[in-house]
Write a protein that holds these residues in place. Structure first.
Motif, PDB file in Angstrom:
ATOM      1  N   GLY A 103      -2.124   7.582   2.943  1.00 48.45           N
ATOM      2  CA  GLY A 103      -2.287   7.929   1.363  1.00 48.45           C
ATOM      3  C   GLY A 103      -1.331   7.623   0.517  1.00 48.45           C
ATOM      4  N   GLY A 104      -1.674   7.170  -0.596  1.00 45.16           N
ATOM      5  CA  GLY A 104      -0.594   6.861  -1.642  1.00 45.16           C
ATOM      6  C   GLY A 104      -0.121   8.200  -2.426  1.00 45.16           C
ATOM      7  N   PRO A 105       0.725   8.126  -3.315  1.00 43.89           N
ATOM      8  CA  PRO A 105       1.045   9.246  -4.049  1.00 43.89           C
ATOM      9  C   PRO A 105       0.189  10.016  -4.728  1.00 43.89           C
ATOM     10  N   LEU A 106       0.355  11.227  -4.982  1.00 42.51           N
ATOM     11  CA  LEU A 106      -0.429  11.987  -5.950  1.00 42.51           C
ATOM     12  C   LEU A 106       0.483  12.286  -7.188  1.00 42.51           C
ATOM     13  N   LYS A 107       0.114  12.092  -8.216  1.00 45.62           N
ATOM     14  CA  LYS A 107       0.866  12.216  -9.485  1.00 45.62           C
ATOM     15  C   LYS A 107       0.879  13.463  -9.935  1.00 45.62           C
ATOM     16  N   ALA A 108       2.183  13.907 -10.181  1.00 44.77           N
ATOM     17  CA  ALA A 108       2.795  15.299 -10.368  1.00 44.77           C
ATOM     18  C   ALA A 108       2.202  15.559 -11.777  1.00 44.77           C
ATOM     19  N   ASP A 109       1.278  16.504 -12.020  1.00 46.84           N
ATOM     20  CA  ASP A 109       1.086  17.002 -13.234  1.00 46.84           C
ATOM     21  C   ASP A 109       2.114  17.888 -13.692  1.00 46.84           C
ATOM     22  N   GLY A 110       2.588  17.573 -14.857  1.00 50.68           N
ATOM     23  CA  GLY A 110       3.574  18.634 -15.431  1.00 50.68           C
ATOM     24  C   GLY A 110       4.965  18.277 -15.084  1.00 50.68           C
ATOM     25  N   LEU A 131     -13.110   3.916   6.348  1.00 46.73           N
ATOM     26  CA  LEU A 131     -11.610   4.407   6.319  1.00 46.73           C
ATOM     27  C   LEU A 131     -10.643   3.212   5.836  1.00 46.73           C
ATOM     28  N   PRO A 132     -10.352   3.379   4.788  1.00 48.68           N
ATOM     29  CA  PRO A 132      -9.467   2.542   4.073  1.00 48.68           C
ATOM     30  C   PRO A 132      -7.845   2.491   4.667  1.00 48.68           C
ATOM     31  N   VAL A 133      -7.580   1.422   5.460  1.00 52.16           N
ATOM     32  CA  VAL A 133      -6.381   1.194   5.933  1.00 52.16           C
ATOM     33  C   VAL A 133      -5.593  -0.099   5.542  1.00 52.16           C
ATOM     34  N   SER A 134      -4.374   0.180   5.142  1.00 49.09           N
ATOM     35  CA  SER A 134      -3.655  -1.077   4.315  1.00 49.09           C
ATOM     36  C   SER A 134      -2.790  -1.703   5.589  1.00 49.09           C
ATOM     37  N   LEU A 135      -2.417  -2.983   5.187  1.00 48.62           N
ATOM     38  CA  LEU A 135      -1.548  -3.445   6.317  1.00 48.62           C
ATOM     39  C   LEU A 135      -0.204  -2.703   6.431  1.00 48.62           C
ATOM     40  N   PRO A 136       0.752  -3.080   7.597  1.00 49.97           N
ATOM     41  CA  PRO A 136       1.862  -2.482   7.893  1.00 49.97           C
ATOM     42  C   PRO A 136       2.800  -2.608   6.653  1.00 49.97           C
ATOM     43  N   SER A 137       2.922  -4.001   6.507  1.00 49.62           N
ATOM     44  CA  SER A 137       3.541  -4.373   5.334  1.00 49.62           C
ATOM     45  C   SER A 137       3.451  -3.612   3.924  1.00 49.62           C
ATOM     46  N   GLU A 138       2.231  -3.250   3.748  1.00 51.00           N
ATOM     47  CA  GLU A 138       2.003  -2.646   2.497  1.00 51.00           C
ATOM     48  C   GLU A 138       2.029  -1.056   2.692  1.00 51.00           C
ATOM     49  N   GLN A 178     -17.779   5.215  12.134  1.00 45.20           N
ATOM     50  CA  GLN A 178     -16.678   4.854  11.283  1.00 45.20           C
ATOM     51  C   GLN A 178     -16.326   3.666  11.361  1.00 45.20           C
ATOM     52  N   GLN A 179     -15.571   3.116  10.197  1.00 42.10           N
ATOM     53  CA  GLN A 179     -15.469   1.602   9.981  1.00 42.10           C
ATOM     54  C   GLN A 179     -14.105   1.574   9.299  1.00 42.10           C
ATOM     55  N   ILE A 180     -13.105   0.830   9.792  1.00 42.27           N
ATOM     56  CA  ILE A 180     -12.005   0.386   9.420  1.00 42.27           C
ATOM     57  C   ILE A 180     -12.087  -0.500   8.264  1.00 42.27           C
ATOM     58  N   VAL A 181     -11.595  -0.459   7.188  1.00 44.66           N
ATOM     59  CA  VAL A 181     -11.797  -1.377   5.925  1.00 44.66           C
ATOM     60  C   VAL A 181     -10.319  -1.685   5.489  1.00 44.66           C
ATOM     61  N   ALA A 182     -10.197  -2.633   4.766  1.00 46.96           N
ATOM     62  CA  ALA A 182      -8.913  -3.092   4.280  1.00 46.96           C
ATOM     63  C   ALA A 182      -8.823  -2.591   2.976  1.00 46.96           C
ATOM     64  N   GLY A 183      -7.836  -1.921   2.515  1.00 50.01           N
ATOM     65  CA  GLY A 183      -7.573  -1.142   1.365  1.00 50.01           C
ATOM     66  C   GLY A 183      -6.748   0.157   1.268  1.00 50.01           C
ATOM     67  N   GLN A 184      -6.472   0.869  -0.025  1.00 49.23           N
ATOM     68  CA  GLN A 184      -5.740   1.904  -0.125  1.00 49.23           C
ATOM     69  C   GLN A 184      -6.831   2.921  -0.208  1.00 49.23           C
ATOM     70  N   VAL A 185      -6.316   4.082   0.205  1.00 43.86           N
ATOM     71  CA  VAL A 185      -7.286   5.329   0.276  1.00 43.86           C
ATOM     72  C   VAL A 185      -7.103   5.664  -1.081  1.00 43.86           C
ATOM     73  N   GLN A 186      -8.157   6.379  -1.817  1.00 43.13           N
ATOM     74  CA  GLN A 186      -7.909   7.146  -3.016  1.00 43.13           C
ATOM     75  C   GLN A 186      -7.093   8.268  -3.074  1.00 43.13           C
ATOM     76  N   ALA A 201     -11.847  14.333  -1.526  1.00 43.74           N
ATOM     77  CA  ALA A 201     -13.326  14.369  -2.017  1.00 43.74           C
ATOM     78  C   ALA A 201     -14.066  13.602  -1.279  1.00 43.74           C
ATOM     79  N   LEU A 202     -13.686  12.609  -0.474  1.00 44.52           N
ATOM     80  CA  LEU A 202     -14.596  11.750   0.276  1.00 44.52           C
ATOM     81  C   LEU A 202     -15.281  12.671   1.343  1.00 44.52           C
ATOM     82  N   PHE A 203     -14.801  13.978   1.765  1.00 46.45           N
ATOM     83  CA  PHE A 203     -15.594  14.825   2.514  1.00 46.45           C
ATOM     84  C   PHE A 203     -16.920  15.534   1.938  1.00 46.45           C
ATOM     85  N   GLY A 204     -17.070  15.123   0.604  1.00 42.71           N
ATOM     86  CA  GLY A 204     -18.385  15.754   0.069  1.00 42.71           C
ATOM     87  C   GLY A 204     -18.540  17.003  -0.179  1.00 42.71           C
TER      88      GLY A 204
END
Length: 495
Positions: A475-482, A288-295, A57-65, A70-73
């Protein structure tokens, strides 16, 4: 008909030219200066090993979806998470609480921003005595009254606006709390499903170990009768069998509890059961997307919810400050009063009034300034709570990154041990076929191999659950349906 006095129309205009709001303006807390999550940098790429879930597994910069599971397939896992998000009573409660906060905001907006207009109608039948009338006789008359009353408190020092600002921030906090709960629920479902699959595999392999140990015990008991082994050898093996068997009740108990937990997370009663997920159904995410601490402080909804509470507390300082200053209230009324509906007219029966009142706090025993100091202390408390939430979030990410690095090493060691046990088993089987070793030795080799398989499955499951924990922590927020998703920024549409 007489025209409404133009002074009466000045009320909305005065409201528009109210002064600025007193008290501190909200400013988002500064992002942490940290550039990484660990004192010692974690390797950007983990070690790899053969077999299931052994990929690096490798750490990459970014925000997880948002739908990181779903990444577990696994379609089965996706279905479990979707069911839980749709039927969780806890989420339904938070959605209702959010709607309640939104409607309270709407009610406060309507009563704060706009003048209050009330209409009244009354009818009465009255008798005036001779002594009261002054005309020498009594008489009876009807009185009809219709009026519209308007009142408005000028928000010169911004106390009402600060109160509305605080209410809006409370709505934002409820929204973020809902999103944080959805993220937590998704993580708990993934973890519970993996744990259930792991425990089921452990029960299966442990039962195989019990069978092998029992077979070994049967051989020793036969050899004891022939005088080939001692009673101590038999007793030792009996202890091994009993020890392995003793682990099964705890495993079965944990498995039953995992199934119950998963059912509740899905919004089911335990008697309905849960779909079975196999570890073989899952694939290990490699990026594995990991954002900076400031983000991270802008990505995690629990941090945003805490920041919204800081905003609300800041506005409350403004409310307490405005209470120290004068309040000006404008009032107006327009109405009719007549003894008969047939003859009513604005010319003869019209009534109107315009008034203004000023209230200046003079002496309240120090309560108003104490309330201001209490609001400032509340702001300090909310800032401290915000800092603690941020620290806990950093700890979550740090722990997950370190765990994944060590999980990969642990799995690699377990795989190496399993490979060594397999080679030993193959060698023992070949010697047994040639008559070079006993069946007891073969059973011992099989037992060792099965034990390494059990350890390998456990290490694989741990790697999967810790990966889910990392996704949840960044992880970021999940939009609340309804649910109400836009509110504090939008004014109420009507009364």
């Amino acid at each position: 008909m007489r025209v409404v006095p133009r002074h009466f129309l000045v009320v909305p205009l005065v409201a528009m030219i109210a002064g600025c709001a007193v008290g501190p303006d909200f400013k988002s807390p500064d992002a942490p200066a940290a550039q990484r999550y660990n004192q010692v940098p974690v390797a950007a790429r983990t070690v790899s090993s053969k077999g299931l879930d052994g990929a690096a597994q490798q750490i990459v910069a970014g925000q997880v979806q948002d739908d990181w599971w779903a990444l577990f397939g696994s379609d089965k896992l996706n279905a479990l998470v979707a069911e839980g998000l749709a039927h969780s009573p806890n989420l339904d409660q938070l959605k209702a609480t959010l709607r309640q906060a939104q409607e309270n905001y709407n009610a406060q907006y309507g009563s704060t921003v706009f003048p209050q207009v009330d209409g009244s109608l009354s009818a009465s039948r009255n008798r005036i005595s001779a002594a009261t009338s002054g005309t020498g006789g009594s008489y009876i008359y009807n009185l009809y009254n219709a009026s519209v009353n308007v009142s408005y408190t000028l928000d010169i020092f911004g106390g009402n606006r600060r109160e509305l600002e605080s209410s809006a921030a409370q709505v934002d906090s409820q929204q973020f709390q809902l999103e944080a709960a959805r993220l937590t629920l998704a993580g708990n479902i993934v973890t519970a499903a993996i744990t259930e699959a792991s425990l089921r595999k452990q029960v299966e392999v442990t039962k195989q170990l019990v069978d092998l140990q029992q077979s070994q015990l049967d051989i020793l008991q036969k050899q004891f009768k022939l005088g080939a082994v001692s009673q101590a050898d038999v007793s030792t093996q009996q202890t091994q069998v009993a020890t392995i068997k003793a682990s099964l009740p705890d495993l079965n108990k944990s498995l039953a509890q995992a199934r119950t937990q998963l059912a509740v997370l899905l919004g089911r009663t335990p008697d309905n059961g849960t779909p079975e997920l196999s570890l073989e159904d899952l694939q290990l995410p490699t990026n594995l997307p990991v954002s900076l601490p400031s983000e991270l402080v802008r990505a995690r909804p629990d941090i945003q919810a805490s920041e919204a509470l800081v905003h609300a507390a800041t506005a409350q300082v403004g409310v307490a400050t405005a209470n120290l200053y004068p309040k000006i209230t404008l009032t107006g009324s327009l109405g009719l009063a007549s003894q008969s509906f047939k003859t009513v007219s604005f010319g003869n029966d019209g009534l109107w009034s315009i008034g203004a009142g000023l209230a200046q706090p003079l002496f309240h025993g120090g309560s108003l300034r104490a309330q201001k100091r209490a609001a400032e202390a509340g702001l300090d408390a909310s800032l401290a709570q915000y800092r603690q939430v941020v620290l806990n979030a950093f700890k979550n990410v740090s722990d997950s990154l370190q765990a994944l690095d060590q999980d990969a090493l642990a799995l690699q060691a377990r795989v190496d041990a399993a490979d060594a046990a397999k080679r030993s088993l193959d060698f023992t089987q070949a010697r047994f076929k040639l008559g070079g070793t006993s069946f007891a030795s073969l059973l011992i080799s099989q037992l060792q191999y099965q034990q390494t398989q059990l350890n390998m499955w456990t290490a694989s499951a741990t790697r999967l659950t810790d990966t889910a924990a990392l996704f949840q922590s960044v992880g970021g927020p999940l939009k609340a349906d309804g649910a109400v998703a836009n509110a504090a920024s939008a004014p109420a549409a009507g009364g």
